[in-house]
Design an enzyme around this catalytic site. Sequence first.
Site, short mmCIF file in Angstrom:
data_model
loop_
_atom_site.label_atom_id
_atom_site.label_comp_id
_atom_site.label_asym_id
_atom_site.label_seq_id
_atom_site.Cartn_x
_atom_site.Cartn_y
_atom_site.Cartn_z
N GLY A 106 0.86 -1.19 0.00
CA GLY A 106 0.00 0.00 0.00
C GLY A 106 0.89 1.22 0.00
N CYS B 110 6.14 -5.16 0.14
CA CYS B 110 6.27 -3.81 -0.40
C CYS B 110 6.19 -2.76 0.71
CB CYS B 110 5.26 -3.59 -1.52
SG CYS B 110 5.75 -2.29 -2.65
N ARG C 119 6.00 0.58 -7.50
CA ARG C 119 6.68 1.60 -6.67
C ARG C 119 7.40 0.92 -5.51
NH1 ARG C 119 3.21 4.54 -4.11
NH2 ARG C 119 1.46 3.24 -4.65
N HIS D 250 4.82 -8.25 -4.63
CA HIS D 250 3.47 -8.55 -4.11
C HIS D 250 3.01 -9.95 -4.51
CE1 HIS D 250 2.36 -4.33 -3.11
NE2 HIS D 250 3.11 -4.02 -4.14
N GLU E 250 0.83 -11.60 -3.22
CA GLU E 250 -0.63 -11.68 -2.99
C GLU E 250 -1.43 -11.31 -4.24
OE1 GLU E 250 1.45 -9.47 -1.79
OE2 GLU E 250 0.57 -7.45 -1.80
#
Length: 202
Positions: free
Chosen positions: A49, A81, A140, A173, A175
């Site tokens: 996030g 992340c 990012r 990520h 997920e």
Amino acid sequence: MRIPTVGVLALQGDVREHLAALTEAGARPVTVRRPEELDALDGLVIPGGESTTISKLAHAFGLLEPLRQRVREGLPAYGSCAGMIMLANKILDPRSGQETIGGIDMVVRRNAFGRQNESFEAELAVTGVEGGPVEGVFIRAPWVESTAAEVLAEVDGHPVAVRQGRLLATSFHPELTGDHRVHALFVDMVREAVEERSEVGD
Ligand code: GLN
């Protein structure tokens, strides 16, 4: 053995995807927003996030200190992340007021691979994950600038997955890919910690 309960810090970020991946990996996932919800956990995931937002909300919800304490006491934790940034002892380029939970002896560089439009995917060999490369989705993403932790994967010589004791962190990520092997690795770490605890009669 009972199914381990793994919390997902649900202040901001891709919480739902981690809940789904943890279920697939054999854990019982629960969302965590309040300090008292930490008590029942065998492990904790900090989602991807925005680490500055997660940091500020954790502070505002009175969660930062309780999280630090639980991690210090040995609660297994995995961060992807922004979650990786939250588990770093030091951020090279923090935004003002940005704090971390810490626990992994590493310095991370935020947005190290560039901005949103420089997001990319890469096939990664991840130590401890069997069955071929892991598809790494980098959005990012940070990288690890320096660390005393075990490096599990690298991109262009930069560590992007690390493990130190019961703490695991990835710049990417898993997920988001439907491949639950990294979550399965973490759930195994959680199971080990639960077993050790029951052996010492805790
Ligand atoms: N760049 C974000 C941060 O600094 C992390 C991005 C992500 O989690 N996808 O928190």
